[in-house]
Design a protein around this motif. Sequence first.
Motif, PDB file in Angstrom:
ATOM      1  N   GLN A 125      43.333  27.153  44.362  1.00  0.00           N
ATOM      2  CA  GLN A 125      44.783  27.260  44.191  1.00  0.00           C
ATOM      3  C   GLN A 125      45.135  28.166  43.011  1.00  0.00           C
ATOM      4  O   GLN A 125      46.075  28.952  43.081  1.00  0.00           O
ATOM      5  CB  GLN A 125      45.400  25.872  44.011  1.00  0.00           C
ATOM      6  CG  GLN A 125      45.417  25.038  45.269  1.00  0.00           C
ATOM      7  CD  GLN A 125      45.902  23.621  45.017  1.00  0.00           C
ATOM      8  OE1 GLN A 125      45.810  23.094  43.899  1.00  0.00           O
ATOM      9  NE2 GLN A 125      46.402  22.987  46.075  1.00  0.00           N
ATOM     10  N   THR A 126      44.370  28.048  41.961  1.00  0.00           N
ATOM     11  CA  THR A 126      44.588  28.890  40.786  1.00  0.00           C
ATOM     12  C   THR A 126      44.351  30.357  41.132  1.00  0.00           C
ATOM     13  O   THR A 126      45.143  31.236  40.765  1.00  0.00           O
ATOM     14  CB  THR A 126      43.666  28.458  39.631  1.00  0.00           C
ATOM     15  OG1 THR A 126      43.915  27.090  39.310  1.00  0.00           O
ATOM     16  CG2 THR A 126      43.887  29.325  38.404  1.00  0.00           C
TER      17      THR A 126
ATOM     18  N   ASP B 193      50.613  36.564  42.277  1.00  0.00           N
ATOM     19  CA  ASP B 193      51.282  37.219  41.158  1.00  0.00           C
ATOM     20  C   ASP B 193      50.886  38.694  41.078  1.00  0.00           C
ATOM     21  O   ASP B 193      51.736  39.571  40.874  1.00  0.00           O
ATOM     22  CB  ASP B 193      50.944  36.497  39.850  1.00  0.00           C
ATOM     23  CG  ASP B 193      51.703  37.072  38.684  1.00  0.00           C
ATOM     24  OD1 ASP B 193      52.954  37.078  38.714  1.00  0.00           O
ATOM     25  OD2 ASP B 193      51.024  37.529  37.727  1.00  0.00           O
ATOM     26  N   SER B 194      49.614  38.962  41.241  1.00  0.00           N
ATOM     27  CA  SER B 194      49.138  40.355  41.216  1.00  0.00           C
ATOM     28  C   SER B 194      49.755  41.167  42.352  1.00  0.00           C
ATOM     29  O   SER B 194      50.184  42.316  42.151  1.00  0.00           O
ATOM     30  CB  SER B 194      47.614  40.403  41.330  1.00  0.00           C
ATOM     31  OG  SER B 194      47.022  39.819  40.202  1.00  0.00           O
TER      32      SER B 194
ATOM     33  N   LEU C 165      52.142  44.467  41.948  1.00  0.00           N
ATOM     34  CA  LEU C 165      51.826  45.731  42.620  1.00  0.00           C
ATOM     35  C   LEU C 165      52.971  46.170  43.529  1.00  0.00           C
ATOM     36  O   LEU C 165      53.316  47.355  43.586  1.00  0.00           O
ATOM     37  CB  LEU C 165      50.538  45.598  43.423  1.00  0.00           C
ATOM     38  CG  LEU C 165      49.254  45.548  42.610  1.00  0.00           C
ATOM     39  CD1 LEU C 165      48.083  45.172  43.518  1.00  0.00           C
ATOM     40  CD2 LEU C 165      48.986  46.834  41.891  1.00  0.00           C
ATOM     41  N   ASN C 166      53.564  45.235  44.226  1.00  0.00           N
ATOM     42  CA  ASN C 166      54.687  45.554  45.094  1.00  0.00           C
ATOM     43  C   ASN C 166      55.864  46.107  44.284  1.00  0.00           C
ATOM     44  O   ASN C 166      56.518  47.071  44.697  1.00  0.00           O
ATOM     45  CB  ASN C 166      55.121  44.301  45.871  1.00  0.00           C
ATOM     46  CG  ASN C 166      56.168  44.624  46.886  1.00  0.00           C
ATOM     47  OD1 ASN C 166      56.034  45.587  47.615  1.00  0.00           O
ATOM     48  ND2 ASN C 166      57.224  43.818  46.926  1.00  0.00           N
ATOM     49  N   ASP C 167      56.126  45.515  43.139  1.00  0.00           N
ATOM     50  CA  ASP C 167      57.198  46.002  42.270  1.00  0.00           C
ATOM     51  C   ASP C 167      56.934  47.438  41.817  1.00  0.00           C
ATOM     52  O   ASP C 167      57.838  48.281  41.787  1.00  0.00           O
ATOM     53  CB  ASP C 167      57.356  45.087  41.050  1.00  0.00           C
ATOM     54  CG  ASP C 167      57.885  43.710  41.403  1.00  0.00           C
ATOM     55  OD1 ASP C 167      58.419  43.534  42.521  1.00  0.00           O
ATOM     56  OD2 ASP C 167      57.745  42.800  40.557  1.00  0.00           O
ATOM     57  N   VAL C 168      55.685  47.706  41.468  1.00  0.00           N
ATOM     58  CA  VAL C 168      55.323  49.057  41.022  1.00  0.00           C
ATOM     59  C   VAL C 168      55.491  50.059  42.165  1.00  0.00           C
ATOM     60  O   VAL C 168      56.073  51.135  41.980  1.00  0.00           O
ATOM     61  CB  VAL C 168      53.867  49.078  40.481  1.00  0.00           C
ATOM     62  CG1 VAL C 168      53.386  50.508  40.289  1.00  0.00           C
ATOM     63  CG2 VAL C 168      53.754  48.294  39.189  1.00  0.00           C
ATOM     64  N   VAL C 169      55.019  49.708  43.338  1.00  0.00           N
ATOM     65  CA  VAL C 169      55.122  50.618  44.487  1.00  0.00           C
ATOM     66  C   VAL C 169      56.600  50.865  44.836  1.00  0.00           C
ATOM     67  O   VAL C 169      56.996  51.994  45.125  1.00  0.00           O
ATOM     68  CB  VAL C 169      54.345  50.055  45.702  1.00  0.00           C
ATOM     69  CG1 VAL C 169      54.668  50.833  46.959  1.00  0.00           C
ATOM     70  CG2 VAL C 169      52.855  50.062  45.423  1.00  0.00           C
ATOM     71  N   THR C 170      57.401  49.829  44.789  1.00  0.00           N
ATOM     72  CA  THR C 170      58.829  49.967  45.074  1.00  0.00           C
ATOM     73  C   THR C 170      59.485  50.906  44.067  1.00  0.00           C
ATOM     74  O   THR C 170      60.252  51.798  44.438  1.00  0.00           O
ATOM     75  CB  THR C 170      59.507  48.584  45.047  1.00  0.00           C
ATOM     76  OG1 THR C 170      58.903  47.743  46.026  1.00  0.00           O
ATOM     77  CG2 THR C 170      60.991  48.701  45.314  1.00  0.00           C
ATOM     78  N   ARG C 171      59.177  50.734  42.793  1.00  0.00           N
ATOM     79  CA  ARG C 171      59.735  51.606  41.753  1.00  0.00           C
ATOM     80  C   ARG C 171      59.276  53.053  41.951  1.00  0.00           C
ATOM     81  O   ARG C 171      60.062  53.991  41.836  1.00  0.00           O
ATOM     82  CB  ARG C 171      59.333  51.100  40.362  1.00  0.00           C
ATOM     83  CG  ARG C 171      60.073  51.853  39.256  1.00  0.00           C
ATOM     84  CD  ARG C 171      59.609  51.450  37.876  1.00  0.00           C
ATOM     85  NE  ARG C 171      58.321  52.085  37.612  1.00  0.00           N
ATOM     86  CZ  ARG C 171      57.178  51.434  37.377  1.00  0.00           C
ATOM     87  NH1 ARG C 171      57.139  50.135  37.339  1.00  0.00           N
ATOM     88  NH2 ARG C 171      56.049  52.093  37.152  1.00  0.00           N
TER      89      ARG C 171
END
Length: 65
Positions: A9-10, A17-18, A22-28
Amino acid sequence: MSDELLEVQTQLSFQEDSLQTLNDVVTRQQKDIERLTIEIERLREQFQTMVTMQLEEHEEPPPHY
């Protein structure tokens, strides 16, 4: 068994989270690419306008020549 489940689970939580990061970076980056593409097109148009103006200025010599 409980310790192993907690470990899995950890790890899953860390991976989620990773993945979100990564999705946030690609979107930006995609937004930046789109913005830069528009800016390049604007600069290309300005350059073409300048070249056209320069060519028109040098097409005919003044009448006193």
